[in-house]
Scaffold this motif. Structure first.
Motif, PDB file in Angstrom:
ATOM      1  N   LYS A 268       0.966  -1.062  -0.338  1.00  0.00           N
ATOM      2  CA  LYS A 268       0.145  -0.242   0.539  1.00  0.00           C
ATOM      3  C   LYS A 268       0.817   1.323  -0.102  1.00  0.00           C
ATOM      4  CE  LYS A 268      -4.235   1.813   2.822  1.00  0.00           C
ATOM      5  NZ  LYS A 268      -5.184   2.321   3.752  1.00  0.00           N
ATOM      6  N   ASN A 269       0.904   2.319  -0.887  1.00  0.00           N
ATOM      7  CA  ASN A 269       1.117   3.690  -0.774  1.00  0.00           C
ATOM      8  C   ASN A 269       1.356   3.929   0.208  1.00  0.00           C
ATOM      9  OD1 ASN A 269       1.917   6.288  -1.178  1.00  0.00           O
ATOM     10  ND2 ASN A 269       2.056   5.729  -3.309  1.00  0.00           N
ATOM     11  N   PRO A 270       2.500   4.828   1.144  1.00  0.00           N
ATOM     12  CA  PRO A 270       2.317   4.931   2.686  1.00  0.00           C
ATOM     13  C   PRO A 270       2.392   6.441   2.419  1.00  0.00           C
ATOM     14  CG  PRO A 270       4.853   4.817   1.885  1.00  0.00           C
ATOM     15  CD  PRO A 270       3.921   3.924   0.234  1.00  0.00           C
ATOM     16  N   LEU A 271       1.726   6.846   1.335  1.00  0.00           N
ATOM     17  CA  LEU A 271       2.351   8.738   1.255  1.00  0.00           C
ATOM     18  C   LEU A 271       0.645   9.097   0.778  1.00  0.00           C
ATOM     19  CD1 LEU A 271       5.453  10.081  -0.252  1.00  0.00           C
ATOM     20  CD2 LEU A 271       4.426  10.715   1.680  1.00  0.00           C
ATOM     21  N   VAL A 272      -0.059   8.483  -0.763  1.00  0.00           N
ATOM     22  CA  VAL A 272      -1.072   8.847  -0.597  1.00  0.00           C
ATOM     23  C   VAL A 272      -2.615   7.486  -1.288  1.00  0.00           C
ATOM     24  CG1 VAL A 272       0.015  10.790  -2.176  1.00  0.00           C
ATOM     25  CG2 VAL A 272      -0.804   8.971  -3.077  1.00  0.00           C
ATOM     26  N   ASP A 273      -3.593   8.369  -1.504  1.00  0.00           N
ATOM     27  CA  ASP A 273      -4.021   7.296  -1.290  1.00  0.00           C
ATOM     28  C   ASP A 273      -5.284   6.846  -2.594  1.00  0.00           C
ATOM     29  OD1 ASP A 273      -5.787   8.756  -0.974  1.00  0.00           O
ATOM     30  OD2 ASP A 273      -6.892   8.993   0.941  1.00  0.00           O
ATOM     31  N   TRP A 274      -4.998   7.913  -3.595  1.00  0.00           N
ATOM     32  CA  TRP A 274      -5.503   7.900  -5.189  1.00  0.00           C
ATOM     33  C   TRP A 274      -5.071   7.204  -5.903  1.00  0.00           C
ATOM     34  CZ3 TRP A 274      -2.995  13.048  -3.377  1.00  0.00           C
ATOM     35  CH2 TRP A 274      -1.678  13.615  -3.969  1.00  0.00           C
ATOM     36  N   TRP A 275      -4.617   6.021  -5.715  1.00  0.00           N
ATOM     37  CA  TRP A 275      -3.873   5.386  -7.186  1.00  0.00           C
ATOM     38  C   TRP A 275      -4.059   4.095  -6.348  1.00  0.00           C
ATOM     39  CZ3 TRP A 275       1.373   8.329  -5.594  1.00  0.00           C
ATOM     40  CH2 TRP A 275       1.324   9.354  -7.058  1.00  0.00           C
ATOM     41  N   PRO A 276      -4.739   3.380  -7.488  1.00  0.00           N
ATOM     42  CA  PRO A 276      -5.462   2.522  -6.922  1.00  0.00           C
ATOM     43  C   PRO A 276      -4.431   1.579  -6.510  1.00  0.00           C
ATOM     44  CG  PRO A 276      -5.430   2.901  -9.797  1.00  0.00           C
ATOM     45  CD  PRO A 276      -4.759   3.611  -9.110  1.00  0.00           C
ATOM     46  N   GLU A 277      -4.032   0.428  -6.014  1.00  0.00           N
ATOM     47  CA  GLU A 277      -3.169  -0.291  -5.119  1.00  0.00           C
ATOM     48  C   GLU A 277      -3.114  -2.001  -6.882  1.00  0.00           C
ATOM     49  OE1 GLU A 277      -5.014  -3.081  -1.282  1.00  0.00           O
ATOM     50  OE2 GLU A 277      -6.177  -1.237  -0.875  1.00  0.00           O
ATOM     51  N   LYS A 278      -1.940  -2.791  -5.327  1.00  0.00           N
ATOM     52  CA  LYS A 278      -1.162  -3.249  -5.942  1.00  0.00           C
ATOM     53  C   LYS A 278      -0.413  -2.225  -7.736  1.00  0.00           C
ATOM     54  CE  LYS A 278      -3.021  -7.465  -3.927  1.00  0.00           C
ATOM     55  NZ  LYS A 278      -3.307  -8.515  -3.833  1.00  0.00           N
ATOM     56  N   THR A 279      -0.566  -0.994  -7.879  1.00  0.00           N
ATOM     57  CA  THR A 279       0.343  -0.804  -9.187  1.00  0.00           C
ATOM     58  C   THR A 279       1.220   0.016  -9.451  1.00  0.00           C
ATOM     59  OG1 THR A 279      -0.939   1.503  -8.695  1.00  0.00           O
ATOM     60  CG2 THR A 279      -2.396   0.091 -10.326  1.00  0.00           C
ATOM     61  N   GLY A 280       2.124  -0.394  -7.763  1.00  0.00           N
ATOM     62  CA  GLY A 280       3.831   0.850  -7.417  1.00  0.00           C
ATOM     63  C   GLY A 280       3.731   1.754  -6.797  1.00  0.00           C
ATOM     64  N   GLN A 281       4.569   2.544  -6.619  1.00  0.00           N
ATOM     65  CA  GLN A 281       5.166   3.212  -5.827  1.00  0.00           C
ATOM     66  C   GLN A 281       4.333   4.346  -6.114  1.00  0.00           C
ATOM     67  OE1 GLN A 281       4.552   2.681  -2.496  1.00  0.00           O
ATOM     68  NE2 GLN A 281       4.413   0.995  -3.240  1.00  0.00           N
TER      69      GLN A 281
END
Length: 390
Positions: A268-281
């Motif tokens: 899970k991206n530790p900075l933002v939440d607007w990118w879909p999960e499991k799509t990289g950082q």
């Protein structure tokens, strides 16, 4: 396509130079390691092909270098004019507003090079540094007015698109270019000083005219440029990159050698939440992308040839074409602090290495001819008199 190119290099492995074989062997070790990790942890051959494509630019360098060598290509002039032509054609088709505004625009039909809510992404404008250096060199060598006009056109393009990463990279590449041409006596030091003096006067004159006609423009560009010197300020676009370094670098130190690979890609991206999960950082910075996914060893592998070219920049006996390409490729080190470099950039790195080969081969041939002349015995006086008599 990347897998096909990789396969072609493996098939023609015996035709590569020894250094290229070693380099490709190290890359293959990384690839095999990723395959085994994917099989053991996920039960598939390659859980995320993206992790391979992050490494692929290193393979692309070797491929383009070998390709140029096979066909004995001399394509620097073509490349410079190609990027210039593509830019002009693209702007004719998609250049509504010409991307000069920083306001967000609708990107639905703005073409393949769009990004950052602007018509042309910084990675595409970055490639304009190549024609910038080419036409500058041609003007300095030939004093061709057309070359000067095209050089100024490239300057205007780079400035008005307002990508500060490209501004910084352009200034750095110009500095490297002048260092190389002066050191190799392609252009004299006195002539270089005259160029800098003339350029300074022209900039001061232009600034005065602009300040009189458009008084707010200098302030605007001054503020934009100041972010280069202070990239982490709160209202700047560099703040997100600084946040990524602050958050991800401690994680890099947890796995410093080979990085987080598949696990890092899917976390899970530790900075933002607007990118879909499991799509990289979704890294902006090229260095941090390699450090996080492939560790320090992967970073060294990918940027090895750039470090080598930085070392070669201090050598003498470089020709002007090699100097242009070295100056351009080293600008990629500056650009990597802001963005991930485009794949075609790494192809140009391969072309640069090929031109260095040509230069070294030409120098060796010339030295061999000089040695042959020096070791040829000179006829004595009686032989000379006999030849003249006959």
């Amino acid at each position: 396509m990347s897998l096909l190119i990789y396969a072609l290099l493996l098939v023609s492995f015996h035709k590569l130079r020894k250094s290229e074989q070693i380099y490709l062997g190290v890359i293959s070790f990384f690839v095999v390691r990723l395959v085994f990790e994917s099989l053991l942890d996920y039960g598939t051959i390659f859980q995320q092909l993206t992790l391979y494509t992050i490494l692929f630019p290193a393979i692309f360098i070797v491929f383009v270098r070998a390709l140029c060598r096979s066909y004995d290509l001399d394509i620097l002039e073509f490349l410079a004019k190609f990027y210039l032509a593509v830019y002009v054609i693209f702007m004719i088709i998609y250049g509504r507003g010409f991307s000069f505004s920083l306001n967000s625009v609708e990107m639905d039909d703005y073409g393949p090079f769009s990004g950052d809510s602007r018509i042309i992404h910084a990675r595409s404008i970055f490639m304009m540094i190549l024609p910038l250096l080419w036409f500058l060199n041609r003007y300095l060598k030939e004093r061709a007015t057309s070359a000067l006009l095209w050089f100024l056109f490239c300057v205007i393009v780079i400035v008005i698109h307002q990508h500060r990463s490209v501004w910084a990279s352009s200034l750095f590449s110009l500095g490297i270019y002048f260092f190389i041409v002066v050191r190799n006596r392609i252009i004299s030091l006195s002539k270089t000083l005259k160029i800098f003096f003339s350029a300074a006067l022209a900039i001061l004159l232009l600034a005065f005219v602009v300040s009189q006609l458009f008084p707010d423009m200098l302030t605007f560009f001054g503020e934009r440029f100041s972010e280069i010197l202070d990239p982490t300020r709160e209202d700047g676009t560099g703040k997100f990159r600084a946040d990524q370094r602050r958050v991800y670098f401690p994680m890099v130190l947890e796995r410093p050698f080979f990085g987080w690979t598949f696990e890092g890609f899917e976390m899970k991206n530790p900075l933002v939440d607007w990118w879909p999960e499991k799509t990289g950082q979704h890294f902006h910075e090229g260095f941090m992308e390699m450090l996080f996914y492939h560790g320090f060893l992967g970073l060294i592998l990918k940027y090895f040839y750039l470090l080598y070219l930085g070392f070669k920049a201090f050598f003498r006996n470089l020709d002007e074409k090699s100097g242009i390409l070295i100056a351009f490729t080293l600008a990629g080190l500056i650009f990597s602090f802001s963005y991930v470099l485009p794949l075609i950039f790494w192809g140009v790195v391969g072309i640069c290495l090929y031109y260095l080969e040509r230069t070294e081969l030409s120098l060796q041939t010339k030295n061999a001819q000089n040695i042959q002349i020096n070791i040829t015995p000179k006829p004595d006086q009686k032989t000379i008199e006999l030849i003249n008599h006959n």
